[in-house]
Design a protein around this motif. Structure first.
Motif, PDB file in Angstrom:
ATOM      1  N   GLY A 135     101.019  45.222 -30.814  1.00  0.00           N
ATOM      2  CA  GLY A 135     102.228  45.145 -29.992  1.00  0.00           C
ATOM      3  C   GLY A 135     103.277  46.165 -30.400  1.00  0.00           C
ATOM      4  O   GLY A 135     104.141  46.532 -29.592  1.00  0.00           O
ATOM      5  N   HIS A 136     103.193  46.626 -31.648  1.00  0.00           N
ATOM      6  CA  HIS A 136     104.198  47.569 -32.128  1.00  0.00           C
ATOM      7  C   HIS A 136     103.628  48.955 -32.326  1.00  0.00           C
ATOM      8  O   HIS A 136     104.052  49.710 -33.212  1.00  0.00           O
ATOM      9  CB  HIS A 136     104.879  47.007 -33.382  1.00  0.00           C
ATOM     10  CG  HIS A 136     105.497  45.671 -33.096  1.00  0.00           C
ATOM     11  ND1 HIS A 136     106.652  45.544 -32.340  1.00  0.00           N
ATOM     12  CD2 HIS A 136     105.066  44.424 -33.348  1.00  0.00           C
ATOM     13  CE1 HIS A 136     106.911  44.252 -32.187  1.00  0.00           C
ATOM     14  NE2 HIS A 136     105.967  43.539 -32.775  1.00  0.00           N
ATOM     15  N   THR A 137     102.653  49.299 -31.475  1.00  0.00           N
ATOM     16  CA  THR A 137     102.227  50.689 -31.387  1.00  0.00           C
ATOM     17  C   THR A 137     103.021  51.320 -30.247  1.00  0.00           C
ATOM     18  O   THR A 137     103.347  50.666 -29.263  1.00  0.00           O
ATOM     19  CB  THR A 137     100.715  50.796 -31.090  1.00  0.00           C
ATOM     20  OG1 THR A 137     100.407  49.990 -29.943  1.00  0.00           O
ATOM     21  CG2 THR A 137      99.897  50.275 -32.262  1.00  0.00           C
ATOM     22  N   TYR A 197     113.902  49.812 -26.206  1.00  0.00           N
ATOM     23  CA  TYR A 197     114.152  49.262 -27.531  1.00  0.00           C
ATOM     24  C   TYR A 197     113.271  48.035 -27.734  1.00  0.00           C
ATOM     25  O   TYR A 197     113.135  47.198 -26.844  1.00  0.00           O
ATOM     26  CB  TYR A 197     115.629  48.879 -27.675  1.00  0.00           C
ATOM     27  CG  TYR A 197     115.962  48.311 -29.033  1.00  0.00           C
ATOM     28  CD1 TYR A 197     116.020  49.141 -30.152  1.00  0.00           C
ATOM     29  CD2 TYR A 197     116.185  46.940 -29.199  1.00  0.00           C
ATOM     30  CE1 TYR A 197     116.300  48.629 -31.408  1.00  0.00           C
ATOM     31  CE2 TYR A 197     116.459  46.420 -30.454  1.00  0.00           C
ATOM     32  CZ  TYR A 197     116.513  47.271 -31.552  1.00  0.00           C
ATOM     33  OH  TYR A 197     116.780  46.755 -32.786  1.00  0.00           O
ATOM     34  N   CYS A 198     112.663  47.923 -28.903  1.00  0.00           N
ATOM     35  CA  CYS A 198     111.826  46.759 -29.230  1.00  0.00           C
ATOM     36  C   CYS A 198     112.533  45.945 -30.301  1.00  0.00           C
ATOM     37  O   CYS A 198     113.248  46.495 -31.140  1.00  0.00           O
ATOM     38  CB  CYS A 198     110.466  47.243 -29.735  1.00  0.00           C
ATOM     39  SG  CYS A 198     109.361  45.895 -30.227  1.00  0.00           S
ATOM     40  N   ARG A 199     112.285  44.630 -30.317  1.00  0.00           N
ATOM     41  CA  ARG A 199     112.984  43.792 -31.297  1.00  0.00           C
ATOM     42  C   ARG A 199     112.570  44.081 -32.736  1.00  0.00           C
ATOM     43  O   ARG A 199     113.224  43.619 -33.674  1.00  0.00           O
ATOM     44  CB  ARG A 199     112.805  42.309 -30.959  1.00  0.00           C
ATOM     45  CG  ARG A 199     111.372  41.873 -30.926  1.00  0.00           C
ATOM     46  CD  ARG A 199     111.229  40.432 -30.461  1.00  0.00           C
ATOM     47  NE  ARG A 199     109.823  40.092 -30.521  1.00  0.00           N
ATOM     48  CZ  ARG A 199     109.329  38.902 -30.772  1.00  0.00           C
ATOM     49  NH1 ARG A 199     110.144  37.889 -30.957  1.00  0.00           N
ATOM     50  NH2 ARG A 199     108.046  38.690 -30.827  1.00  0.00           N
ATOM     51  N   CYS A 200     111.503  44.875 -32.935  1.00  0.00           N
ATOM     52  CA  CYS A 200     111.128  45.262 -34.303  1.00  0.00           C
ATOM     53  C   CYS A 200     112.019  46.395 -34.813  1.00  0.00           C
ATOM     54  O   CYS A 200     111.965  46.759 -35.979  1.00  0.00           O
ATOM     55  CB  CYS A 200     109.659  45.699 -34.362  1.00  0.00           C
ATOM     56  SG  CYS A 200     109.325  47.312 -33.650  1.00  0.00           S
ATOM     57  N   GLY A 201     112.837  46.989 -33.914  1.00  0.00           N
ATOM     58  CA  GLY A 201     113.733  48.071 -34.325  1.00  0.00           C
ATOM     59  C   GLY A 201     113.258  49.440 -33.869  1.00  0.00           C
ATOM     60  O   GLY A 201     114.015  50.408 -33.886  1.00  0.00           O
ATOM     61  N   ASN A 202     111.998  49.518 -33.446  1.00  0.00           N
ATOM     62  CA  ASN A 202     111.424  50.772 -32.976  1.00  0.00           C
ATOM     63  C   ASN A 202     111.704  50.917 -31.461  1.00  0.00           C
ATOM     64  O   ASN A 202     112.174  49.981 -30.816  1.00  0.00           O
ATOM     65  CB  ASN A 202     109.919  50.728 -33.251  1.00  0.00           C
ATOM     66  CG  ASN A 202     109.212  52.034 -32.981  1.00  0.00           C
ATOM     67  OD1 ASN A 202     109.828  53.090 -32.910  1.00  0.00           O
ATOM     68  ND2 ASN A 202     107.908  51.967 -32.811  1.00  0.00           N
ATOM     69  N   TYR A 203     111.426  52.101 -30.926  1.00  0.00           N
ATOM     70  CA  TYR A 203     111.556  52.324 -29.481  1.00  0.00           C
ATOM     71  C   TYR A 203     110.189  52.593 -28.864  1.00  0.00           C
ATOM     72  O   TYR A 203     109.374  53.285 -29.458  1.00  0.00           O
ATOM     73  CB  TYR A 203     112.487  53.510 -29.207  1.00  0.00           C
ATOM     74  CG  TYR A 203     113.931  53.200 -29.512  1.00  0.00           C
ATOM     75  CD1 TYR A 203     114.793  52.718 -28.528  1.00  0.00           C
ATOM     76  CD2 TYR A 203     114.425  53.360 -30.808  1.00  0.00           C
ATOM     77  CE1 TYR A 203     116.109  52.413 -28.809  1.00  0.00           C
ATOM     78  CE2 TYR A 203     115.745  53.053 -31.107  1.00  0.00           C
ATOM     79  CZ  TYR A 203     116.586  52.577 -30.109  1.00  0.00           C
ATOM     80  OH  TYR A 203     117.887  52.259 -30.404  1.00  0.00           O
ATOM     81  N   GLY A 204     109.978  52.040 -27.676  1.00  0.00           N
ATOM     82  CA  GLY A 204     108.767  52.377 -26.917  1.00  0.00           C
ATOM     83  C   GLY A 204     107.515  51.617 -27.305  1.00  0.00           C
ATOM     84  O   GLY A 204     106.410  52.012 -26.940  1.00  0.00           O
ATOM     85  N   CYS A 205     107.666  50.492 -28.036  1.00  0.00           N
ATOM     86  CA  CYS A 205     106.485  49.686 -28.411  1.00  0.00           C
ATOM     87  C   CYS A 205     105.847  49.069 -27.166  1.00  0.00           C
ATOM     88  O   CYS A 205     106.544  48.705 -26.214  1.00  0.00           O
ATOM     89  CB  CYS A 205     106.884  48.537 -29.333  1.00  0.00           C
ATOM     90  SG  CYS A 205     107.415  49.051 -30.960  1.00  0.00           S
ATOM     91  N   LEU A 206     104.524  48.869 -27.215  1.00  0.00           N
ATOM     92  CA  LEU A 206     103.803  48.198 -26.131  1.00  0.00           C
ATOM     93  C   LEU A 206     104.445  46.841 -25.799  1.00  0.00           C
ATOM     94  O   LEU A 206     104.591  46.479 -24.636  1.00  0.00           O
ATOM     95  CB  LEU A 206     102.338  48.013 -26.550  1.00  0.00           C
ATOM     96  CG  LEU A 206     101.406  47.337 -25.546  1.00  0.00           C
ATOM     97  CD1 LEU A 206     101.337  48.116 -24.232  1.00  0.00           C
ATOM     98  CD2 LEU A 206     100.001  47.181 -26.137  1.00  0.00           C
TER      99      LEU A 206
HETATM  100 ZN   LIG Z   1     108.077  46.912 -31.789  1.00  0.00          ZN
END
Ligand SMILES: [Zn+2]
Length: 330
Positions: free
Chosen positions: A172-174, A182-191
Motif C-alpha cells: 500500500g505504501h509503494t 498525500y498518504c497518511r504514512c507521510g509519503n506522497y503518491g502511495c497506492l
Molecule cells: Zn503511504
C-alpha cells in the motif's frame, strides 16, 4: 485406534474487530470461528482481556467438539497490524489501536499458557489464502488486502517473505505517482492514497464537488459524509456513469501497482481481498487489462489475478498457518 487431532488457535486483531478460531494442524477442521468488536478506544488492557477470553472460549469449543485435552492445543498464532518486531513479539506502532512497542505475543502467551507467534495481519491473510483459499497450490503469491488501508503479503516458495526488519509486503505504501496525493504514512503518491476504501470515497467526493451528475448524493440522502467505497460500487452496478468511472480509475491505479509487483516478483497468483472485491468484474476486468498493458508478457501470462476466497477468516487461517510454520510443520 484413533489418531489424536492437534489444534492451533488463530487470532486476527483488527482496528474494528477481533476474529478468533481454531483449525486442526492439518487444516481440514475448523472450530469456533467468532468475531467481536475490538473496542480499541477503551485501552490496551480491555483489548487484551477480550482476546484472552475469546481464545479461552475457542479452546473450550475445541475440547468439547474434539473430545481432546488441552495438550492437543499446540499454541496461538496472532495476526496484528504492523509494523511489528517479530523477533521480540512486539507491535511497534499501531495507530488504529493507539499502541506503541507493546509485547503482544508474550502477553497473550503468558495469559493463556500456550506458545504464541506474532505476524503482520496482511501477511497472515495472504498465507491464509495460500493455505486454504484462492492461492492454494501456488508457489509465489502476492496478496493485497484492501480496506481502510492497503496491506500486503509476499510468499516466495511457500513461505512469507518478511525482509530484514519485517517491513516486506507494505504494498500500500509503494509509490505510483511521484508528485501524487498525500498518504497518511507521510509519503506522497502511495497506492493506498488512491485505491483504499477512504481514498475511493474521497475521489468520489472531489468529483461531486466539480458538479458531476450522479446518483451518489441521493444514495446517501444528500449527506456526503456518509459516502463510502461501498456506495460507489453499488452505484456502479446500477449504471451510474461517475461511479463506473471511479471504479475504472481504481482499477487503473491497482493495475499499475500490481504490474510493478509482477515485474518484481513474477508470482503465479495475485490475490486481492477486502471490501474492494465487492466491485466484482467491473473492477477486475479493467485491472487485469491494465496489468497486461504494463507488465512483461511472460509475467502476465503466468499469473492469475483473483479475488480472495476467505472473506473475514483469511487472517485467522493464516495466523494458524504462521504458527504451524514456526513448528516446522509445512
Ligand atoms: Zn503511504
Amino acid at each position: 485406534m484413533t489418531t489424536r487431532q492437534h489444534f492451533i488457535i488463530g487470532v486476527d486483531l483488527g482496528g474494528t474487530n477481533i476474529v478468533v478460531g481454531a483449525l486442526s494442524d492439518t487444516g481440514d477442521r475448523q472450530i469456533g470461528m467468532r468475531s467481536e468488536p475490538t473496542i480499541a478506544e477503551r485501552g490496551v488492557e480491555v483489548v487484551v482481556e477480550r482476546m484472552v477470553s475469546m481464545v479461552e472460549q475457542t479452546i473450550e469449543a475445541v475440547l468439547r467438539e474434539s473430545g481432546g485435552t488441552r495438550d492437543d492445543v499446540l499454541g496461538v498464532g496472532i495476526g496484528a497490524p504492523g509494523p511489528l518486531d517479530r523477533d521480540r513479539g512486539l507491535v511497534v506502532v499501531a495507530p488504529n489501536l493507539g499502541w506503541r512497542d507493546f509485547p503482544l505475543r508474550d502477553v497473550i502467551a503468558d495469559r493463556v499458557r500456550l506458545p504464541a507467534t506474532l505476524d503482520n495481519d496482511a501477511n497472515c491473510a495472504t498465507l491464509g489464502e495460500w493455505w486454504q483459499g484462492a492461492a492454494r497450490g501456488a508457489r509465489h503469491v502476492v496478496g493485497l488486502t484492501i480496506g481502510t488501508g492497503i496491506g500486503g503479503g509476499i510468499i516466495i516458495d511457500g513461505r512469507l517473505h518478511h525482509g530484514i526488519s519485517d517491513v516486506a509486503g507494505e504494498i500500500g505504501h509503494t509509490t505510483i505517482d511521484v508528485n501524487g496525493r498525500y498518504c497518511r504514512c507521510g509519503n506522497y503518491g502511495c497506492l493506498e492514497a488512491y485505491a483504499s476504501g477512504p481514498a475511493i470515497a474521497q475521489r468520489a467526493l472531489e468529483a461531486l464537488e466539480r458538479d458531476e451528475i450522479s446518483s451518489l448524493p441521493r444514495m446517501v440522502d444528500g449527506d456526503l459524509t456518509r459516502l463510502t467505497a461501498a456506495t460507489v460500487y453499488e452505484a456502479a452496478k446500477t449504471g451510474d456513469a461517475l461511479a463506473r468511472e471511479l471504479v475504472r480509475d481504481t482499477a487503473t491505479f491497482l493495475g499499475a501497482g500490481i504490474a510493478n509487483l509482477l515485474n518484481v516478483f513474477n508470482p503465479d497468483v495475485v490475490v486481492i481481498a477486502g471490501g474492494v472485491t465487492q466491485a466484482g468484474e467491473p473492477l477486475f476486468d479493467p485491472l487485469r487489462a491494465e496489468v497486461r498493458r504494463r507488465a512483461f508478457r511472460p509475467a502476465v501470462d503466468a499469473c492469475r489475478i483473483v479475488p480472495g476466497e476467505l472473506p473475514g477468516t483469511a487472517g485467522v487461517v493464516g495466523a494458524v498457518a504462521t504458527f504451524k510454520q514456526s513448528l516446522g510443520r509445512d
